[in-house]
Write an enzyme that holds these catalytic residues in place. Sequence first.
Site, mmCIF file in Angstrom:
data_model
loop_
_atom_site.group_PDB
_atom_site.id
_atom_site.type_symbol
_atom_site.label_atom_id
_atom_site.label_comp_id
_atom_site.label_asym_id
_atom_site.label_seq_id
_atom_site.Cartn_x
_atom_site.Cartn_y
_atom_site.Cartn_z
ATOM 1 N N ASP A 115 0.757 6.673 6.179
ATOM 2 C CA ASP A 115 1.511 6.025 5.105
ATOM 3 C C ASP A 115 2.948 5.705 5.511
ATOM 4 O OD1 ASP A 115 3.332 6.282 2.530
ATOM 5 O OD2 ASP A 115 1.312 5.773 1.838
ATOM 6 N N SER A 117 2.457 0.879 1.540
ATOM 7 C CA SER A 117 1.440 1.571 0.765
ATOM 8 C C SER A 117 0.857 0.650 -0.312
ATOM 9 C CB SER A 117 2.026 2.859 0.181
ATOM 10 O OG SER A 117 1.003 3.711 -0.282
#
Length: 764
Positions: free
Chosen positions: A225, A79
């Site tokens: 993610d 991320s």
Amino acid sequence: MSLFPVRQHAGRALAAACTAIALSVPSPDTAHAQTSTDQARPRIGLVLAGGGAKGGAHVGVLKVLEEQHVPIDCIAGTSMGALVGAGYAAGMPAADLEKFIVGIDWDQVVGGIGRRHLEPIDQKRLETLASSDFELGVKDGSVVSPGGLTNTSGIDDLLRSYVAQARMVSDFDQLPIPYRAVATDMVTGNMVVLDHGDLATAMRASMAIPGAFAPVLWDKWILSDGGQVRNLPVDVARETCADVVIVVNLVVPPTPPEKLVQAQQLVARSMDVMLQSNVNLQLATLTDRDVRIDVPMGDIGTADFERVPETIPLGEAAARKMADRLALYSIAPEQYAAWRQRVTVSQGVEARVADVRFEGLRHVNPEYLRTFTTIRPGDEVDSAAISADANRMAALEDLDSVSYRLEGDPANPTLVWLPQETAIGNNRLRPSMGVFTGGQGDLRFLMGAQYVRHWLNPRGGQWRTNVQIGYETLLTTSFYQPFDVSQRWFVEPTVFAGRTLEDLYVDYEKVAEYRFSDVGGGVDLGAHFGSSAQLRIGYLSTTRKADLQTGIGNLPGAEKLVPEIDARDAGMVASAIWDSRNMATFATEGFAAQIRYVQSDESLGADRNWDKLEGAVRVPVDLGRYAMWLSLAGGTSVGDDELPGDRAFVLGGPRSLPAYQFDELRVRDYWLGSAMFLWRLRELVAVRNQALYGGLGVQVAGLYDRVDLVPDGEVYGASAFFGGATPIGALTLGIAGAENSWAVWLTIGRPIGHGSILDEGVFR
């Protein structure tokens, strides 16, 4: 393309790194010293955790690593950790990373603030008519929603320019520092380690928070993610190159029990628990040789992007506390300088473009997109010029994002645009809902949907239908057909049927309610001027009927309101709009203006002759935490024929004169000025410029040739309210007073009102 369990390629990573070192050394002596140093020290892997805005702390840690002369041999990130790590792996020193991170306008990149001025004027007009920018798709008879609630074009462009040079390196082992990004395959739920491909796309996949950002489609994977499966990828770094890992762990304080009571609090906490669970498993694998840097983040949250600059000092402070441990892996200053020089690469792009082409389009005409770009074959370009063209195209509702690649001769490459058409398809639906309630028991409700079928032909033909029910029921359908590829000139025939309920007031007292029914059609010829202005001229024909619903129709004044029960109005219409606002509601920059002329003439098929002209302008003034809205409007009956009472200008309600009820003031000539002072009370979603405001306003109007049997003259009013653009739409709660009237109101969602030009179009 191979995305793999990384242990299969650890040897290749080390070999590639050694080869790169050997090729970059200028002399045998330097090569011998460098090789000896590399053999003497362990290979160091840097592990950067995910955490959204909190990830800015990684930059602070990198600054300390450089001060301590600690070289990095590979990087694994998730991320925001993947974003920071990619920049460092691509060759950006910590100082450049800090400048980049601090300089990001997160409101623009994440929230799209500031992009509206790039949207075509007709796109803005449709959005304001629907009072919503939320779209659904219609595919195979089913309604589909977008993959993410946030438009990612700004993020995509940021990532591409951030690592512009490194995007030309397809094997991440061949970057200055070998790199891995971690994502989650939403089909299988497995971790996917991205080791080569487009570096910008790898970052984007790693940070695609489900629901917020659309996933990245990559080969057979649907990637989101990576924090869901590996928020702290220690094992990935070990399998890439690391004998020793330096782990940057972003620590949030425990959640107090009193904040784990409401449903939404527990849902939010469940995500934190999931992330912390896989983080703890990775932390448990650390050995005495590894360095763990815990960065306390205080009250900085994942979505607090405006606070990213605050996170960098937190990372520095945490890393300095571990200075003794980091010193174990420090190398001599001259050796570190050589390493730093070897891995530093500028990310700027400068080239003379040999050709420009588009790929991957199924519906959108590439020649239409070309009209939004400035780069042509033979032009010298840099990253900023490419980014500007990409942003102009990405503002179009037909595209989800615009990427590109440079191929061929690096000095004279071909610029290949790769626009991604919207995933919800060409048949798109905008739902909307509005509620108004007043202190005197007035309740109005409206529910609607705008359906547009895009790209019916290569010039961008559209079938547009709008349906709404409630106090104002309407069905309208039209065919918008541009004449040219640039869509500057167009024709739009329309048919419609509608019904509204309107109140009749006599001397400020409600005496009756009428239902007006309209059926008709027309055709407009129009032109667009830049992205802010539109001009239309055409013919309109409509049959109007009026029926008394409640009250007494033969009271004095009623015959002025409804002079004929059944009448046909037909003639010329002309309108112009200007809309350069930064937001469709609660704008703080730009301005909106509209003017409209309507003529009904017996020679053109009408039963009665009349003309009217109306216009308005609203200018927002940005004062930082404060803002002002200055508005001016007016309307007049043109010519010698008297304007029928049912076609008179109607004022009253929150958007014109809030101290009066809807439909309370009916006039044939008026002018109105207002000034509203607003101050920001509370941020709701800062990066989307959603906030609650408090407001104080004054209004003054001149009302002449009145239909409601009140003497002509000026009226004055004052109002106070709070409201703003919220995740559920515009909201206002207010109170207003005038010499002979007062009102309180609450509005939610789509603005209610149809009486004056301030209730319509660009002023919603």
